[in-house]
Design an enzyme around this catalytic site. Structure first.
Site: not given
Length: 569
Positions: A451-453, A470
């Site tokens: 998945g993603d954040f 970063h």
């Protein structure tokens, strides 16, 4: 030839007599006028006059042996390569180091005080009719390599820095040096003040062991007075990147040994390269300390062994990334500086995450390159937040957000067998992490989420966010941190691993990575205060921070409300 040999022998005999006559306590004040009292006693306690050195120019080993015999000297073994002097001669005369056959011998001499010393004989072989005659004539006149030397008897870094500072106070100036892997010894050269009461103009401190950390500061001070040389070295940094990348790409380190030399012809056959060209590459790498060259061929050093494939701490993938895709995009750094467009996207037409995701081999290489900097992670498993979680009666769960191939989570689980893990990543990276953690025996304790954040799972006790922020500009960082804050229970901890830009402008790897992130990723490195503000914007608070290797830091973060409650208590 007879006249030349006679003159060389006379020079060597004068050096032998000097070594026999001097001792530590009387020689130091001659070299450094004004040195006396406690500082003289401190140097005498920590240094021992060991030898005087001379560079001679025999036509071959037979002539060198005759010179030694005429001076009453005997050598117990053949000359060994002199990496430091060969490098100095190559730089001074603008000649390839491979053209210079420089050996070193240390025949013994007994001093008038009964102490055993040596005469350090550097021998640059000048065959009859060689074009090296001009170098020999210049060096005889200038005596650049003639020096007196002291062995440091307590090779502690703090002591070594103190000795260097004392010499500087009495007029000695840094004049080069180097690490000789053949002997595992570090050499510090100093120019002597004009007031010195001996014929020598250089002094050497010889320190057993590898002290290249202290040496780096010494050499930097030396080069500060030689701006053209320093700038030239900086300009050729791209050569170093490519040399290391090709060394890794051809798998030359895999065909070499750290314990014995391998003949050039054998290496060339093994890796499918032209012997002459491979030799030039290896001799350049010898200057970088990745290999050494001896009579039995080329030997891999501990530094070079890091470019082997699949070994512990291997940095091969990182060399291939920096010498491959990122090397191409760095060639367009000027485009980024002028326009603000990420150079990687300008060259490849898409963001590097998307580009790597579409190419399985490149994606695997990128994930492996991220793990190559794993030395930064060494202290993380011992962080108090993880230790406390591991001691919880019911066990605890660690959630690694964008955890790559599982390098950091694997280290945490190995250090704390009672912890459970959750790894969130892109689909292709999740599979790599699943294989890695299963192979390490941690698969049964892990849950893997693709998945993603926005998919950060709730219910964790400790969350890890390592080298993620970063990659992004501030607004995307705030979004990521808000996802973390929403998922975290009130008493959970978040550990953020990043490099921090120094607030005082001092040298740091973070400054170099800041340029890399701008050019290749579209992200940036930040100062601690900058991260603190981003955290506050997401409802989080920085509890403390602690240093990590490779100029990294771990930021200990909790929800702002939880920190406020803890303070009131």
């Amino acid at each position: 030839m007879i006249t030349t040999l006679s003159g060389e022998t006379s020079r060597l005999r004068t050096t032998v007599e000097f070594v026999r006559e001097q001792d530590t306590a009387t020689l130091l004040p001659l070299l450094l006028p004004g040195l006396d009292g406690p500082e003289l006693r401190a140097l005498v306690e920590r240094c021992r006059f060991s030898h005087a050195a001379l560079l001679v120019f025999p036509s071959g080993e037979a002539e060198l042996a005759a010179m030694l015999a005429d001076c009453g000297l005997s050598a117990s073994e053949p000359p060994r390569p002199s990496v430091v002097v060969r490098g100095r001669l190559a730089l001074r005369h603008r000649r390839p180091a491979a053209d210079l056959d420089v050996g070193i011998l240390r025949p013994a001499v007994t001093g008038a005080d009964g102490a055993r010393r040596t005469v350090e004989v550097f021998a640059l072989t000048v065959p009859p009719g060689s074009d090296l005659d001009g170098i020999a004539a210049h060096e005889r006149e200038q005596q650049h390599e003639a020096h007196v030397a002291f062995d440091v008897t307590a090779p502690d870094p703090l002591v070594l820095r103190g000795l260097c500072a004392t010499l500087a106070r009495y007029g000695a100036t840094p004049d080069g040096g180097g690490y000789n892997p053949h002997e595992n010894g570090t050499v510090f050269y100093f120019g002597l003040p004009v007031e010195a009461k001996v014929g020598y103009r250089r002094v050497e401190l010889y320190v057993p062991g590898d002290h290249r950390d202290v040496l780096a500061a010494h050499l930097a001070e030396h080069r500060a007075g030689q701006p053209a040389e320093t700038l030239l070295r900086l300009m050729t940094g791209a050569w170093t990147t490519q040399a290391l990348a090709v060394f890794a790409e051809l798998r030359v380190p895999d065909a070499m040994d750290t314990g014995r030399g391998v003949a050039l012809a054998e290496l060339a056959r093994e890796v499918g390269a032209r012997p002459g060209n491979l030799g030039k590459l290896l001799r350049y790498l010898a200057m970088l300390g990745a290999v050494t060259e001896g009579r039995d061929g080329f030997r891999l050093t501990e530094r070079g062994a890091l470019l082997r494939s699949g070994g512990p701490g291997s940095m091969r993938a990182l060399a291939l990334m920096y010498g491959g895709p990122f090397y191409r995009s760095f060639g367009e750094l000027g485009h980024t500086v002028r326009t603000g467009e990420v150079a990687f996207e300008h060259v490849f037409g898409e963001h590097h995450f998307d580009h790597f995701a579409r190419d399985p081999e490149l994606a695997e290489l990128f994930d492996a390159s991220m793990a190559a900097g794993a030395a930064m992670f060494d202290p993380v498993p011992a962080h108090p937040a993880l230790t406390a979680a591991a001691e919880a009666p019911a066990g605890a769960t660690v959630v690694d957000i964008a955890g790559g191939n599982g390098e950091l989570l694997g280290r945490v689980l190995a250090a704390h067998p009672r912890l459970r893990g959750v790894l969130l990543e892109r689909p292709h990276a999740v599979e790599a992490a699943r294989r890695r953690l299963a192979g390490a025996g941690h698969g049964a304790r892990c849950t893997f989420l693709a998945g993603d954040f926005a998919d950060v799972p709730g219910g964790g006790d400790v969350y890890l966010l390592s080298r993620v922020l970063h990659d992004w500009e501030d607004e995307r960082c705030r979004e990521i941190l808000r996802h973390c804050a929403r998922a975290m229970p009130d008493d959970a901890d978040l550990l953020v691993v990043e490099r921090l830009l120094p607030s005082d402008g001092s040298a740091s790897l973070a400054t170099a990575w800041d340029l890399h992130m701008m050019c290749n990723v579209g992200g940036r490195e930040r100062r601690a205060a900058h991260y603190e503000q981003l955290l506050a914007d997401a409802g989080l608070a920085l509890v403390d921070r602690s240093p990590l290797p490779l100029d990294g830091h771990v930021l200990h973060v909790r929800k702002a409300g939880a920190v406020a409650v803890a303070v009131r208590r």
